[in-house]
Motif scaffolding. Structure first.
Motif, PDB file in Angstrom:
ATOM      1  N   HIS A   1      98.438 101.650  24.202  1.00 37.48           N
ATOM      2  CA  HIS A   1      98.877 102.970  24.670  1.00 37.48           C
ATOM      3  C   HIS A   1      99.932 102.833  25.774  1.00 37.48           C
ATOM      4  O   HIS A   1     100.163 101.747  26.302  1.00 37.48           O
ATOM      5  CB  HIS A   1      97.693 103.808  25.148  1.00 37.48           C
TER       6      HIS A   1
ATOM      7  N   HIS B   1     100.392 103.189  28.929  1.00 35.76           N
ATOM      8  CA  HIS B   1     100.134 103.020  30.355  1.00 35.76           C
ATOM      9  C   HIS B   1     100.661 101.652  30.755  1.00 35.76           C
ATOM     10  O   HIS B   1     100.425 100.671  30.052  1.00 35.76           O
ATOM     11  CB  HIS B   1      98.629 103.103  30.670  1.00 35.76           C
TER      12      HIS B   1
ATOM     13  N   ASP C   1      99.774  99.404  32.716  1.00 38.80           N
ATOM     14  CA  ASP C   1      98.886  98.231  32.793  1.00 38.80           C
ATOM     15  C   ASP C   1      98.569  97.674  31.398  1.00 38.80           C
ATOM     16  O   ASP C   1      97.851  96.691  31.267  1.00 38.80           O
ATOM     17  CB  ASP C   1      97.617  98.538  33.597  1.00 38.80           C
ATOM     18  N   HIS C   2      99.146  98.311  30.364  1.00 35.51           N
ATOM     19  CA  HIS C   2      98.992  97.808  28.989  1.00 35.51           C
ATOM     20  C   HIS C   2     100.328  97.441  28.333  1.00 35.51           C
ATOM     21  O   HIS C   2     100.341  96.699  27.370  1.00 35.51           O
ATOM     22  CB  HIS C   2      98.234  98.829  28.133  1.00 35.51           C
TER      23      HIS C   2
ATOM     24  N   HIS D   1      92.206 109.152  25.131  1.00 35.06           N
ATOM     25  CA  HIS D   1      92.397 108.543  26.449  1.00 35.06           C
ATOM     26  C   HIS D   1      93.226 109.527  27.266  1.00 35.06           C
ATOM     27  O   HIS D   1      93.597 110.590  26.763  1.00 35.06           O
ATOM     28  CB  HIS D   1      93.098 107.182  26.266  1.00 35.06           C
TER      29      HIS D   1
ATOM     30  N   ASP E   1      91.838 101.377  25.995  1.00 34.09           N
ATOM     31  CA  ASP E   1      91.189 102.319  26.914  1.00 34.09           C
ATOM     32  C   ASP E   1      90.747 103.531  26.112  1.00 34.09           C
ATOM     33  O   ASP E   1      91.556 104.083  25.349  1.00 34.09           O
ATOM     34  CB  ASP E   1      92.172 102.782  28.001  1.00 34.09           C
TER      35      ASP E   1
HETATM   36 ZN   LIG Z   1      95.110 103.488  30.116  1.00 36.21          ZN
END
Ligand SMILES: [Zn+2]
Length: 410
Positions: free
Chosen positions: A70, A72, A74-75, A136, A158
């Motif tokens: 996804h 974000h 941090d991904h 999410h 997530d």
């Molecule tokens: Zn996330």
């Protein structure tokens, strides 16, 4: 023979990177930047580069593909380091966010990336990767199911069971049965808020706040479409106009593909304040900004009649409101993870004015327990958590606690 390596994420939230190797096929799942990067004024993705051979621009590519769950950071935050010969699979919504929205915020190389939309399944000489939409706090999130010669591995990414699209996570739960390995996020372990509060529960709370005389300044991520809908619905119920910025208008346009019911800038009870010079300039170049002109509201209009408005916070407008209005006439609603308030921010001198209204983008422990109970994985591998040691107490399955970089033979 197949192997699994979590390069990062066994003991931290964010920065996840998982490698799966099956025969000659090599795949990477997520390539995020650690959350600690947010505490730094200035950083380069290079600072967080992992020792993975055959992945980077200056190397001969050895990966068949990368899959991102996804949009974000941090991904996906390190994706610009990936060799453009390696395809990066994402959902259609994530594709549009990475192509149209992230370039508004930074001058990164996302347009040069080899992004591909995954429809359902991709097959690499017998190693199959299937995408499962899940709910999410950003739309377009996927979990992945990987079938090797003789093993099934599921990576949750997530997810949660309490958002407006939680039915997606429920469908995913029903589709996967007895995987050999479930790589499962555990963000909320160790967090206090474990009462099951859903996104819908927030709406009447916002209405209550919006009825007061103070001008509400609501801080939330526009990519959290659930929250946008909640705030917008609360505005209608309290007869207020929601003031958004051009960046948010663009995010809403991307999300219009999800449903005709996603609010757009042209709808009633929405006005646009032309915040953020850099984004304005970029949208002027593409001619996009002109579209929003019919709904333009000025700071003078907002300051003269604050009782009509609810402001979707952003750096520029927050500064104007906080500098020009009496603090007794402002109500700051912080509608994001509370932990962000511990970092230096614009509201540091206004702590007494802050109301926190939020539900997490991540599943509550109880929901994950029911999930595990239903899915019956043979093994669970903790990821995206600060408490991998707690999995043993919480989930009825064999738990494999890996170290970052450790090779697990599947
Ligand atoms: Zn996330």
């Amino acid at each position: 023979m197949s192997n699994l390596i979590i390069h990062r994420g066994t003991q931290e939230i964010g920065g996840s990177a998982i490698e799966i190797l099956n025969g000659g096929t090599r795949l990477l799942f997520d390539f995020g930047i650690p959350l600690e990067s947010m505490d730094r004024e200035d950083y380069s993705p290079e600072d967080y580069k992992l020792a993975i051979k055959g992945l980077y621009i200056d190397e001969i590519p050895k990966f068949n593909a990368v899959f991102l769950t996804h949009a974000h950071q941090d991904h996906y935050g390190l994706m610009q380091l990936i060799n453009p010969e390696i395809p990066i699979y994402v959902s259609k919504v994530t594709y549009d966010i990475l192509k149209k929205i992230t370039p508004l915020l930074s001058d990164d190389a996302s347009c040069k990336l080899n992004l591909k939309v995954i429809d359902d399944e991709v097959d690499f000489a017998g190693t199959k990767v299937k995408a499962h939409p899940v709910d999410h706090s950003v739309a377009g999130a996927l979990a992945y199911e990987i079938q090797t010669d003789d093993k099934t591995i599921v990576y949750t990414g997530d997810l949660r069971f309490h958002g407006r699209a939680s039915w997606q996570t429920s469908v995913f739960k029903r589709k996967i049965k007895n995987p050999d390995y479930l790589i499962m996020e555990g963000t909320t372990i160790g967090r206090r808020e474990q009462n099951i509060v859903t996104e819908e529960d927030l709406e009447p709370m916002f209405v209550e706040i919006f009825k007061d005389n103070e001008l509400p300044l609501v801080q939330f991520s526009p990519q959290n479409i659930d929250r946008f809908v909640t705030v917008y619905r609360a505005c209608i119920k309290s007869d207020k106009t929601l003031v958004i910025d051009p960046y948010t208008c663009c995010v809403l346009q991307v999300y219009s593909q999800l449903s005709k019911r996603i609010p757009q800038f042209s709808w009633n009870n929405i006005m646009v304040y032309f915040a953020n010079k850099k984004i304005r300039e970029k949208l002027t170049e593409t001619g996009e900004l002109f579209k929003f002109k019919s709904k333009k509201v000025t700071e003078k209009e907002i300051l003269e009649n604050p009782q009509h408005y609810v402001i979707k916070g952003n750096g520029t407008i927050n500064r104007i409101i906080l500098n020009n209005m009496d603090r007794d006439n402002i109500n700051i609603v912080f509608s994001m993870w509370k932990g962000y308030l511990d970092k230096p921010n614009q509201f540091d001198d206004y702590k007494d004015l802050i109301t926190c209204l939020h539900v997490s983008g991540h599943a509550y422990i109880e929901d994950l327990q029911n999930f595990v109970e239903y899915v019956q994985p043979k093994n669970i591998i903790p990821i995206h958590t600060e408490y991998r040691n707690k999995y043993k107490e919480l989930y009825k399955s064999n738990i494999i606690e890996l170290e970052d970089g450790q090779v697990l033979n599947l």
